[in-house]
Design a protein around this motif. Structure first.
Motif, PDB file in Angstrom:
ATOM      1  N   THR A 252       0.678  -1.380  -0.017  1.00 17.38           N
ATOM      2  CA  THR A 252      -0.044   0.047  -0.196  1.00 17.38           C
ATOM      3  C   THR A 252       0.737   1.260  -0.073  1.00 17.38           C
ATOM      4  OG1 THR A 252      -1.807  -1.110   1.146  1.00 17.38           O
ATOM      5  CG2 THR A 252      -1.558   1.339   1.326  1.00 17.38           C
ATOM      6  N   SER A 253       1.893   1.251   0.614  1.00 14.76           N
ATOM      7  CA  SER A 253       2.840   2.361   0.856  1.00 14.76           C
ATOM      8  C   SER A 253       3.360   2.656  -0.409  1.00 14.76           C
ATOM      9  CB  SER A 253       4.100   2.162   2.007  1.00 14.76           C
ATOM     10  OG  SER A 253       4.731   3.128   2.052  1.00 14.76           O
ATOM     11  N   HIS A 254       3.931   1.857  -1.133  1.00 14.88           N
ATOM     12  CA  HIS A 254       4.558   1.899  -2.590  1.00 14.88           C
ATOM     13  C   HIS A 254       3.721   2.387  -3.468  1.00 14.88           C
ATOM     14  CE1 HIS A 254       7.699   1.269  -5.385  1.00 14.88           C
ATOM     15  NE2 HIS A 254       6.839   0.376  -6.239  1.00 14.88           N
ATOM     16  N   ILE A 255       2.375   1.788  -3.282  1.00 12.25           N
ATOM     17  CA  ILE A 255       1.385   2.207  -4.578  1.00 12.25           C
ATOM     18  C   ILE A 255       1.092   3.807  -4.414  1.00 12.25           C
ATOM     19  CG2 ILE A 255      -0.943   1.952  -5.290  1.00 12.25           C
ATOM     20  CD1 ILE A 255      -0.264  -1.235  -5.084  1.00 12.25           C
ATOM     21  N   ALA A 256       0.946   4.191  -3.079  1.00  9.22           N
ATOM     22  CA  ALA A 256       0.528   5.531  -2.750  1.00  9.22           C
ATOM     23  C   ALA A 256       1.894   6.466  -3.036  1.00  9.22           C
ATOM     24  CB  ALA A 256       0.341   5.880  -1.044  1.00  9.22           C
ATOM     25  N   GLU A 257       3.223   5.793  -2.727  1.00 11.58           N
ATOM     26  CA  GLU A 257       4.289   6.622  -3.253  1.00 11.58           C
ATOM     27  C   GLU A 257       4.127   6.955  -4.977  1.00 11.58           C
ATOM     28  OE1 GLU A 257       9.016   6.385  -3.266  1.00 11.58           O
ATOM     29  OE2 GLU A 257       8.033   4.969  -1.963  1.00 11.58           O
ATOM     30  N   LEU A 258       3.750   5.856  -5.370  1.00 14.11           N
ATOM     31  CA  LEU A 258       3.761   6.068  -6.792  1.00 14.11           C
ATOM     32  C   LEU A 258       2.791   7.067  -7.178  1.00 14.11           C
ATOM     33  CD1 LEU A 258       4.311   2.303  -8.012  1.00 14.11           C
ATOM     34  CD2 LEU A 258       5.914   4.129  -8.262  1.00 14.11           C
ATOM     35  N   MET A 259       1.493   6.874  -6.894  1.00 17.58           N
ATOM     36  CA  MET A 259       0.582   7.972  -7.080  1.00 17.58           C
ATOM     37  C   MET A 259       0.960   9.562  -6.770  1.00 17.58           C
ATOM     38  SD  MET A 259      -1.778   6.095  -8.465  1.00 17.58           S
ATOM     39  CE  MET A 259      -3.439   7.219  -8.263  1.00 17.58           C
ATOM     40  N   ILE A 260       1.563   9.587  -5.605  1.00 22.98           N
ATOM     41  CA  ILE A 260       2.141  10.802  -5.043  1.00 22.98           C
ATOM     42  C   ILE A 260       3.156  11.441  -6.201  1.00 22.98           C
ATOM     43  CG2 ILE A 260       3.521  11.925  -3.268  1.00 22.98           C
ATOM     44  CD1 ILE A 260       2.255  10.216  -1.174  1.00 22.98           C
ATOM     45  N   LYS A 261       4.053  10.540  -6.809  1.00 19.13           N
ATOM     46  CA  LYS A 261       5.003  10.938  -7.829  1.00 19.13           C
ATOM     47  C   LYS A 261       4.122  11.318  -8.967  1.00 19.13           C
ATOM     48  CE  LYS A 261       8.972   8.488  -6.114  1.00 19.13           C
ATOM     49  NZ  LYS A 261       9.987   7.263  -6.254  1.00 19.13           N
ATOM     50  N   GLY A 262       3.244  10.627  -9.323  1.00 16.89           N
ATOM     51  CA  GLY A 262       2.325  11.053 -10.478  1.00 16.89           C
ATOM     52  C   GLY A 262       1.701  12.280 -10.262  1.00 16.89           C
ATOM     53  N   SER A 263       0.909  12.558  -9.159  1.00 22.09           N
ATOM     54  CA  SER A 263       0.456  13.875  -9.025  1.00 22.09           C
ATOM     55  C   SER A 263       1.439  14.916  -8.913  1.00 22.09           C
ATOM     56  CB  SER A 263      -0.218  13.842  -7.516  1.00 22.09           C
ATOM     57  OG  SER A 263      -1.474  13.104  -7.599  1.00 22.09           O
ATOM     58  N   ASN A 264       2.442  14.824  -8.502  1.00 14.87           N
ATOM     59  CA  ASN A 264       3.592  15.825  -8.282  1.00 14.87           C
ATOM     60  C   ASN A 264       4.253  16.176  -9.771  1.00 14.87           C
ATOM     61  OD1 ASN A 264       3.761  16.450  -5.713  1.00 14.87           O
ATOM     62  ND2 ASN A 264       5.079  14.708  -5.107  1.00 14.87           N
ATOM     63  N   MET A 265       4.060  15.158 -10.549  1.00 16.28           N
ATOM     64  CA  MET A 265       4.637  15.305 -11.879  1.00 16.28           C
ATOM     65  C   MET A 265       3.553  16.213 -12.581  1.00 16.28           C
ATOM     66  SD  MET A 265       6.620  11.925 -13.437  1.00 16.28           S
ATOM     67  CE  MET A 265       5.060  11.277 -13.941  1.00 16.28           C
TER      68      MET A 265
END
Length: 143
Positions: free
Chosen positions: A89-102
């Motif tokens: 869950t943590s890793h998927i949330a991190e990927l989503m955060i990176k996408g939002s930041n981009m």
């Protein structure tokens, strides 16, 4: 509609379409109900923003943004590679955060490079940025 407004609306389309495609690719890997619900809500809001940009372009008889099959395939491959070894869950949330930041960075650049665009286009772009910032805050709960 000015060319700068067209550029902003197309970037909103590109940004939201990429986010929806990423969510489609990653949603089957999400095991946490809270995170799954969060990204489903995000997808619905992305669709709303995409449709608003599309409506403006259509009303002005301008062409919409169309993504290539290659870019969509690359996105799916990136999601699969990034979740192959770690589906936490943590890793998927991190990927989503990176996408939002981009997405935030791209929208900020488009606004800065199209400063003569009308208020409506810029306002919609700012709504997307605000939405992305809120997504980041909500997703941090899952880190």
């Amino acid at each position: 509609m000015t060319s700068q407004e067209t550029t902003i609306y197309r970037e909103i389309q590109r940004n939201t379409k990429m986010a929806m495609k990423a969510i489609d690719a990653i949603s089957s890997k999400v095991r946490h109900n809270g995170l799954a619900h969060q990204i489903a809500r995000q997808s619905a809001k992305y669709a709303e923003l995409y449709n608003r940009a599309t409506k403006e372009l259509t009303l002005a008889h301008e062409k919409s943004y169309y993504s290539s099959a290659i870019s969509e395939l690359m996105l799916r491959m990136a999601v699969n590679c990034n979740t192959m070894m770690n589906r936490s869950t943590s890793h998927i949330a991190e990927l989503m955060i990176k996408g939002s930041n981009m997405g935030i960075l791209e929208m900020e650049k488009i606004i800065r490079h199209n400063q003569e665009a009308g208020k409506e286009a810029v306002d919609l772009a700012r709504q997307l940025i605000e939405f992305e910032n809120n997504n980041v805050k909500r997703l941090k709960e899952y880190l």
